[in-house]
Design a protein around this motif. Structure first.
Motif, mmCIF file in Angstrom:
data_model
loop_
_atom_site.group_PDB
_atom_site.id
_atom_site.type_symbol
_atom_site.label_atom_id
_atom_site.label_comp_id
_atom_site.label_asym_id
_atom_site.label_seq_id
_atom_site.Cartn_x
_atom_site.Cartn_y
_atom_site.Cartn_z
ATOM 1 N N UNK A 244 0.870 -1.183 0.000
ATOM 2 C CA UNK A 244 0.000 0.000 0.000
ATOM 3 C C UNK A 244 0.901 1.224 0.000
ATOM 4 N N UNK A 245 0.644 2.128 -0.906
ATOM 5 C CA UNK A 245 1.414 3.375 -0.969
ATOM 6 C C UNK A 245 0.463 4.523 -1.273
ATOM 7 N N UNK A 246 0.479 5.538 -0.393
ATOM 8 C CA UNK A 246 -0.430 6.663 -0.583
ATOM 9 C C UNK A 246 0.122 7.890 0.135
ATOM 10 N N UNK A 247 -0.358 9.055 -0.287
ATOM 11 C CA UNK A 247 0.094 10.320 0.299
ATOM 12 C C UNK A 247 -1.114 11.218 0.496
ATOM 13 N N UNK A 248 -1.082 11.995 1.595
ATOM 14 C CA UNK A 248 -2.183 12.925 1.857
ATOM 15 C C UNK A 248 -1.640 14.150 2.580
ATOM 16 N N UNK A 249 -2.271 15.284 2.350
ATOM 17 C CA UNK A 249 -1.833 16.545 2.954
ATOM 18 C C UNK A 249 -2.915 17.075 3.875
ATOM 19 N N UNK A 250 -2.486 17.555 5.043
ATOM 20 C CA UNK A 250 -3.432 18.096 6.028
ATOM 21 C C UNK A 250 -3.010 19.506 6.412
ATOM 22 N N UNK A 251 -3.993 20.372 6.639
ATOM 23 C CA UNK A 251 -3.708 21.736 7.095
ATOM 24 C C UNK A 251 -3.459 21.723 8.601
ATOM 25 N N UNK A 252 -2.333 22.346 9.025
ATOM 26 C CA UNK A 252 -1.996 22.452 10.454
ATOM 27 C C UNK A 252 -1.539 23.882 10.717
#
Length: 371
Positions: A244-252
């Motif tokens: 499994x390979x995935x990327x995600x961006x979150x606002x901090x």
């Protein structure tokens, strides 16, 4: 029309119909002298003396002699002729019985028991069945030495009784039912499509959901089909590769750039171990369900958290815990199969107390039986 369920233990009743459209009826040992499914199995009712002494080390009898109780049983006929051999099974308890001519049916005596010598307690065996065989199966072709080597098992005992019947009757024809209901090993190639996702959170208010990803992988399944209950039960083990390979961006709001990028790279060898149950539709088609305990061996995997400029904020080493899987499928002609499998949530950051996560997976699996 007797319903053959491939009895592991000797039955006390069975279901039957008098015709295709007739209602199902139940017959039991009280009103049936014998029943037979031609060329497969035959049971004969008899009131016999049986010793049910346990073979469990913690429950061994302290008495060498058999402790007989009288019971009415259905005995499975293994051979017939001048000497008949029968088998009785009840779970792990197995006893063999014999009958000479029209005389009464007797148990072949074999009994483990607790013995003691010079204050040392040990497990010993009463093997008087060898004396019984030597006294009754008198034939020039059967030596005392041969009988002394006979094990208390179905195959050698059956062969000995057939040999005696052939020796004692020149016109003897072996009509014994061969045990065709044997265990079977299947080996299958199992390519699959995985739909996987990961959720991550920790005490610093990081909360990320990485979307479902489709990936192709493959496995190899070894299956042993048990020789009872019409081959409806089996045990399975299925090493398979998954990734499994995935990327995600979150606002901090606590990092320069106000962005946190999570990059999950997770590879492992899964080894599901479990049981399977088949439900026959016809001679070629059957449905199945299985339940498995899934071991997971991680391969060079990590979870990286990066800032908006791609500098590393934190890196976690993937370390997973076992989980469970449930599958339903269809098998055609013992050659082709398809299965939908659901995996329970898996923790892949074992050892990081501040982190909570769930790895979730659903698979569509195809199977091709090599042998």
């Amino acid at each position: 029309m007797i319903k053959n369920i491939g009895w592991k233990s000797n039955p006390t009743s069975f279901e039957y119909k008098t015709g295709e459209d007739a209602k199902i009826q139940t017959a039991d040992i009280r009103n049936v002298k014998e029943f037979e499914i031609y060329n497969q199995v035959k049971y004969v009712r008899s009131t016999v003396k049986i010793d049910r002494s346990s073979q469990d080390v913690n429950k061994l009898s302290k008495v060498r002699k058999p402790e007989f109780i009288e019971e009415q049983l259905f005995l499975k006929e293994l051979t017939s002729g001048n000497a008949n051999l029968y088998k009785y099974s009840d779970g792990n308890l197995i006893r063999y019985f014999f009958q000479m001519g029209g005389n009464e049916i007797q148990q072949l005596i074999y009994k483990p028991y607790q013995a003691e010598k010079e204050s040392v307690i040990y497990k010993s065996y009463n093997t008087d069945y060898k004396k019984q065989l030597e006294q009754n199966l008198v034939c020039p072709n059967i030596s005392s030495n041969e009988i002394q080597k006979i094990e208390y098992k179905e195959k050698p005992l059956t062969e000995l009784f057939i040999k005696y019947n052939e020796c004692s009757d020149p016109n003897y024809k072996n009509t014994s039912i061969k045990n065709s209901n044997k265990g079977k090993i299947n080996l299958s190639i199992r390519p699959r499509i995985n739909s996987s996702s990961v959720s991550l959170s920790n005490s610093n208010r990081i909360n990320l959901d990485l979307s479902n990803k489709l990936a192709f992988s493959a496995g190899l399944e070894a299956e042993y089909v048990f020789p009872f209950n019409k081959n409806k039960w089996s045990i399975i083990i299925e090493p398979s590769y998954q990734y499994y390979k995935s990327e995600n961006t979150s606002d901090v709001n606590y990092l320069v750039g106000n962005k946190l990028i999570a990059d999950v790279d997770y590879k492992s060898i899964e080894i599901p171990i479990g049981i399977r149950h088949y439900m026959y539709l016809n001679d070629q088609s059957k449905l199945f369900v299985n339940a498995q305990y899934v071991l997971d061996f991680v391969m060079n995997s990590s979870i990286e958290f990066k800032r908006s400029d791609n500098s590393i904020y934190e890196t976690l080493t993937v370390d997973s815990k076992p989980n469970f899987a449930i599958g339903v499928g269809y098998n055609y002609n013992n050659k082709y199969a398809v299965e939908a499998r659901y995996y329970t949530k898996r923790n892949i950051t074992n050892g990081y107390l501040a982190w909570n996560n769930n790895y979730q997976n659903i698979s569509l699996i195809f199977g091709y039986n090599i042998f």
